[in-house]
Design a protein around this motif. Sequence first.
Motif, PDB file in Angstrom:
ATOM      1  N   VAL A 192       7.662   2.343  -5.273  1.00  0.00           N
ATOM      2  CA  VAL A 192       7.259   3.435  -6.162  1.00  0.00           C
ATOM      3  C   VAL A 192       5.772   3.255  -6.439  1.00  0.00           C
ATOM      4  O   VAL A 192       5.352   2.254  -7.025  1.00  0.00           O
ATOM      5  N   CYS A 193       4.973   4.207  -5.999  1.00  0.00           N
ATOM      6  CA  CYS A 193       3.526   4.092  -6.177  1.00  0.00           C
ATOM      7  C   CYS A 193       3.167   4.249  -7.660  1.00  0.00           C
ATOM      8  O   CYS A 193       3.558   5.229  -8.300  1.00  0.00           O
ATOM      9  N   LEU A 194       2.423   3.268  -8.197  1.00  0.00           N
ATOM     10  CA  LEU A 194       2.057   3.308  -9.616  1.00  0.00           C
ATOM     11  C   LEU A 194       1.026   4.393  -9.886  1.00  0.00           C
ATOM     12  O   LEU A 194       0.814   4.787 -11.026  1.00  0.00           O
ATOM     13  N   LYS A 195       0.362   4.855  -8.844  1.00  0.00           N
ATOM     14  CA  LYS A 195      -0.674   5.859  -9.054  1.00  0.00           C
ATOM     15  C   LYS A 195      -0.159   7.288  -8.843  1.00  0.00           C
ATOM     16  O   LYS A 195      -0.308   8.134  -9.718  1.00  0.00           O
ATOM     17  N   CYS A 196       0.459   7.546  -7.694  1.00  0.00           N
ATOM     18  CA  CYS A 196       0.840   8.936  -7.410  1.00  0.00           C
ATOM     19  C   CYS A 196       2.337   9.183  -7.563  1.00  0.00           C
ATOM     20  O   CYS A 196       2.796  10.317  -7.452  1.00  0.00           O
ATOM     21  N   GLY A 197       3.117   8.113  -7.743  1.00  0.00           N
ATOM     22  CA  GLY A 197       4.546   8.304  -7.967  1.00  0.00           C
ATOM     23  C   GLY A 197       5.378   8.443  -6.699  1.00  0.00           C
ATOM     24  O   GLY A 197       6.591   8.652  -6.766  1.00  0.00           O
ATOM     25  N   TYR A 198       4.734   8.328  -5.534  1.00  0.00           N
ATOM     26  CA  TYR A 198       5.480   8.421  -4.269  1.00  0.00           C
ATOM     27  C   TYR A 198       6.589   7.369  -4.234  1.00  0.00           C
ATOM     28  O   TYR A 198       6.364   6.199  -4.522  1.00  0.00           O
ATOM     29  N   GLU A 199       7.804   7.811  -3.893  1.00  0.00           N
ATOM     30  CA  GLU A 199       8.954   6.906  -3.872  1.00  0.00           C
ATOM     31  C   GLU A 199       9.597   6.914  -2.502  1.00  0.00           C
ATOM     32  O   GLU A 199       9.825   7.987  -1.943  1.00  0.00           O
ATOM     33  N   ARG A 207       0.832  -1.190   0.000  1.00  0.00           N
ATOM     34  CA  ARG A 207       0.000   0.000   0.000  1.00  0.00           C
ATOM     35  C   ARG A 207       0.874   1.250   0.000  1.00  0.00           C
ATOM     36  O   ARG A 207       1.912   1.298   0.658  1.00  0.00           O
ATOM     37  N   CYS A 208       0.439   2.258  -0.742  1.00  0.00           N
ATOM     38  CA  CYS A 208       1.163   3.526  -0.756  1.00  0.00           C
ATOM     39  C   CYS A 208       0.771   4.318   0.488  1.00  0.00           C
ATOM     40  O   CYS A 208      -0.404   4.599   0.700  1.00  0.00           O
ATOM     41  N   SER A 209       1.756   4.680   1.286  1.00  0.00           N
ATOM     42  CA  SER A 209       1.450   5.395   2.527  1.00  0.00           C
ATOM     43  C   SER A 209       1.066   6.852   2.234  1.00  0.00           C
ATOM     44  O   SER A 209       0.594   7.560   3.104  1.00  0.00           O
ATOM     45  N   HIS A 210       1.256   7.265   0.994  1.00  0.00           N
ATOM     46  CA  HIS A 210       0.930   8.642   0.634  1.00  0.00           C
ATOM     47  C   HIS A 210      -0.510   8.762   0.134  1.00  0.00           C
ATOM     48  O   HIS A 210      -1.262   9.597   0.602  1.00  0.00           O
ATOM     49  N   CYS A 211      -0.895   7.890  -0.838  1.00  0.00           N
ATOM     50  CA  CYS A 211      -2.238   8.042  -1.415  1.00  0.00           C
ATOM     51  C   CYS A 211      -3.154   6.851  -1.131  1.00  0.00           C
ATOM     52  O   CYS A 211      -4.344   6.912  -1.403  1.00  0.00           O
ATOM     53  N   GLY A 212      -2.617   5.764  -0.594  1.00  0.00           N
ATOM     54  CA  GLY A 212      -3.461   4.628  -0.242  1.00  0.00           C
ATOM     55  C   GLY A 212      -3.615   3.598  -1.344  1.00  0.00           C
ATOM     56  O   GLY A 212      -4.184   2.524  -1.119  1.00  0.00           O
TER      57      GLY A 212
HETATM   58 ZN    ZN Z   1       0.467   6.674  -4.038  1.00  0.00          ZN
END
Ligand code: ZN
Length: 425
Positions: free
Chosen positions: A345-352, A327-332
Amino acid sequence: MEVRRTVSVKLDVDSNDAALLRETVDEFLLAANYVVDHAWQGEYKTTSKAQLHAETYDDVREQTRLHANLVQNARNKAADAVQSAVARWKQGEYAGKPHFTSPTVVYDKRCATFHDEYVSLATVEGRIEVEYLLPAADRDTPHSRYLDSDDYQVTGAELHHRDGQWFLHLRTNAEVESDTPKQATTGHRTVLGVDLGVNQLAVTSTGTFWSGHEFDHWRREYEERRGSLQQCGMRAAHENIQSVGGKETGRFKLMLHRIANGIIEEAAENGCTIIAFEELSGICDRLPEASWGHKWAFERLYEYVKYKSELHGIDVAVVDPENTSRRCSHCGFTHPDNRDSEAFVCLKCGYENHADYNAAKNVGLRYLRRNQTGDGGGAPVGVRLNRGTLNANGEYETPAGDSGQSGSPRESPTLNEARSSDRAK
Ligand SMILES: [Zn+2]
């Protein structure tokens, strides 16, 4: 009932005072190690504080410039360590002679005076007055909750020197009338999330890493020698650990104790009152590279943190581990491909970020969400990151009290090798 809290305060130390504190730390460690050496002589180890006092006090006073009460605190620290080693022998465990190296000094009210904004500390050359670097008083912080509160009294402190900074871990306590200390003291609670793993044994949501390298090396060596299979699970863990030598397990228990102390220190310094772990059941399915040795290590680590944290008024909680690493801790956004080994690396928001650090944040966030919708009494909760706090709505709050910092939200972890290796070894 009595409620205890430990509050960490950064000290404003000039170079003269720093030199005095360093000498005081050196002589305090010298005194404590001298008493351990004395207690350790002979077949029967001396654990009585009164006897150790009679046999070592004059020698230590002669060899050091320490205040009389610091000599006594060093002796108590030594006696406690010898007592716990003997207690472990009685349970059939291995424990070697204690040796103190961590730069700390134990203070009580006889060798320190705790004021609202500064402290007076005994050193090897009389007393010095040192100011606290406190966050703004109108903010809700552990300092405003416990230090500024008339209900809480400072009972003692430990001086710590770390990364070139001086900290005082102030022990406070209060008499509270309620039966439930949590309700009596909740205003705002902050959680430290912890992720457990193989490459990194533990990672906190504040960005401190404890490498699993040494542990893994030991486990592989053991498996090669015994020809045992790499298996996970409770039964494998118990069967294998039974046949590992006491000396070897003792060494690794010591390492896990150090990591546990580090996690608690991290919580105390960041004003956290809860440490959240993932539930350990099913860990073998989640971590395919984990073995019986990891299972054993994670259980010990959890157990150590749980019993040590009580002294500091910190609670330990477990959360559902599902998807914390995906799970992305930035956007979920949750997807298995978000994670590639140690990289997230979040596939949705790009958070790395580092994958284990992302997971540690998720552990904290899961605790926070559960307790805001469920049975937590509705108290506000935040997750402590290495720069600031994240609340359940994803709002970021910059940290208080770091004077001279711009307060820009920089939450990527700092991989401080020196610090993590110092604690892990
Ligand atoms: Zn994300």
